[in-house]
Design a protein around this motif. Structure first.
Motif, PDB file in Angstrom:
ATOM      1  N   LEU A   9       0.841  -1.194   0.000  1.00  0.00           N
ATOM      2  CA  LEU A   9       0.000   0.000   0.000  1.00  0.00           C
ATOM      3  C   LEU A   9       0.876   1.244   0.000  1.00  0.00           C
ATOM      4  O   LEU A   9       1.842   1.322   0.753  1.00  0.00           O
ATOM      5  N   TYR A  10       0.511   2.210  -0.824  1.00  0.00           N
ATOM      6  CA  TYR A  10       1.219   3.481  -0.888  1.00  0.00           C
ATOM      7  C   TYR A  10       0.389   4.556  -0.192  1.00  0.00           C
ATOM      8  O   TYR A  10      -0.840   4.590  -0.345  1.00  0.00           O
ATOM      9  N   GLY A  12       0.011   7.553  -0.945  1.00  0.00           N
ATOM     10  CA  GLY A  12      -0.747   8.330  -1.925  1.00  0.00           C
ATOM     11  C   GLY A  12      -2.075   7.687  -2.294  1.00  0.00           C
ATOM     12  O   GLY A  12      -3.024   8.367  -2.679  1.00  0.00           O
ATOM     13  N   ASP A  13      -2.180   6.348  -2.173  1.00  0.00           N
ATOM     14  CA  ASP A  13      -3.420   5.635  -2.488  1.00  0.00           C
ATOM     15  C   ASP A  13      -4.323   5.487  -1.270  1.00  0.00           C
ATOM     16  O   ASP A  13      -5.529   5.295  -1.398  1.00  0.00           O
ATOM     17  N   VAL A  14      -3.732   5.511  -0.086  1.00  0.00           N
ATOM     18  CA  VAL A  14      -4.472   5.366   1.173  1.00  0.00           C
ATOM     19  C   VAL A  14      -4.026   6.531   2.059  1.00  0.00           C
ATOM     20  O   VAL A  14      -3.228   6.365   2.969  1.00  0.00           O
ATOM     21  N   LEU A  77      -6.314  -5.790  -7.438  1.00  0.00           N
ATOM     22  CA  LEU A  77      -6.286  -4.358  -7.155  1.00  0.00           C
ATOM     23  C   LEU A  77      -7.237  -4.088  -5.996  1.00  0.00           C
ATOM     24  O   LEU A  77      -8.204  -4.813  -5.789  1.00  0.00           O
ATOM     25  N   HIS A  79      -9.542  -0.947  -3.921  1.00  0.00           N
ATOM     26  CA  HIS A  79     -10.203   0.336  -4.110  1.00  0.00           C
ATOM     27  C   HIS A  79     -10.426   0.936  -2.721  1.00  0.00           C
ATOM     28  O   HIS A  79     -11.443   0.663  -2.091  1.00  0.00           O
ATOM     29  N   PRO A  80      -9.463   1.725  -2.246  1.00  0.00           N
ATOM     30  CA  PRO A  80      -9.559   2.264  -0.878  1.00  0.00           C
ATOM     31  C   PRO A  80     -10.799   3.123  -0.682  1.00  0.00           C
ATOM     32  O   PRO A  80     -11.210   3.860  -1.570  1.00  0.00           O
TER      33      PRO A  80
END
Length: 141
Positions: A9-10, A12-14, A77, A79-80
């Motif tokens: 997990l990055y 920027g995504d979470v 993939l 989807h946060p």
């Protein structure tokens, strides 16, 4: 025995993921065998700055051996979504639990049902119960 990559997990995504200073990525690995103390795979959690990852593999290497095929993660993939999570009623002090149950008796579903208090999905952050169990190992940057 090599550990297998389970999740990456990055920040920027979470964006609300709490990470140690200088880290912007969380990696979860596990051993594809049950371990006697819990009868589940051992896990390891690593926090890193993504800039340290320079040799990116096109796909994860296949393990030489596993105990169960279900222990080999499949690419996917996520989807946060940000979800407000409340403690499960059994986590509350008994007096407060009674007040919440009385207040929520008219709700559908009532709060004493697990679906109302805990979001069903994989999660990063929130209630720390699972992360306090044996088997979760936190490592520094």
């Amino acid at each position: 025995m090599a550990m297998l990559p389970v999740a990456q997990l990055y920040l920027g995504d979470v964006p609300h993921l709490r990470v140690p200073t200088q880290a912007d990525m969380m990696q979860v690995l596990w051993c594809p065998f049950d371990h006697p103390e819990q009868q589940i795979p051992k896990t390891a959690l690593f926090w890193r700055p993504s800039t340290r990852i320079t040799d990116v593999l096109a796909s994860a290497p296949q393990p030489a051996a596993v105990q169960h095929e279900g222990y080999v993660p499949q690419p996917c993939l996520i989807h946060p979504a940000q979800v407000t999570e409340y403690p499960a009623p059994l986590e509350l002090e008994q007096g407060l639990r009674g007040q919440v149950e009385q207040w929520s008796a008219h709700l559908s579903p009532p709060l004493h049902q697990p679906a109302a208090g805990n979001h069903r999905s994989d999660k990063a952050g929130g209630t720390q119960g699972a992360m306090k169990q044996e088997g979760w190992h936190f490592t520094g940057v």
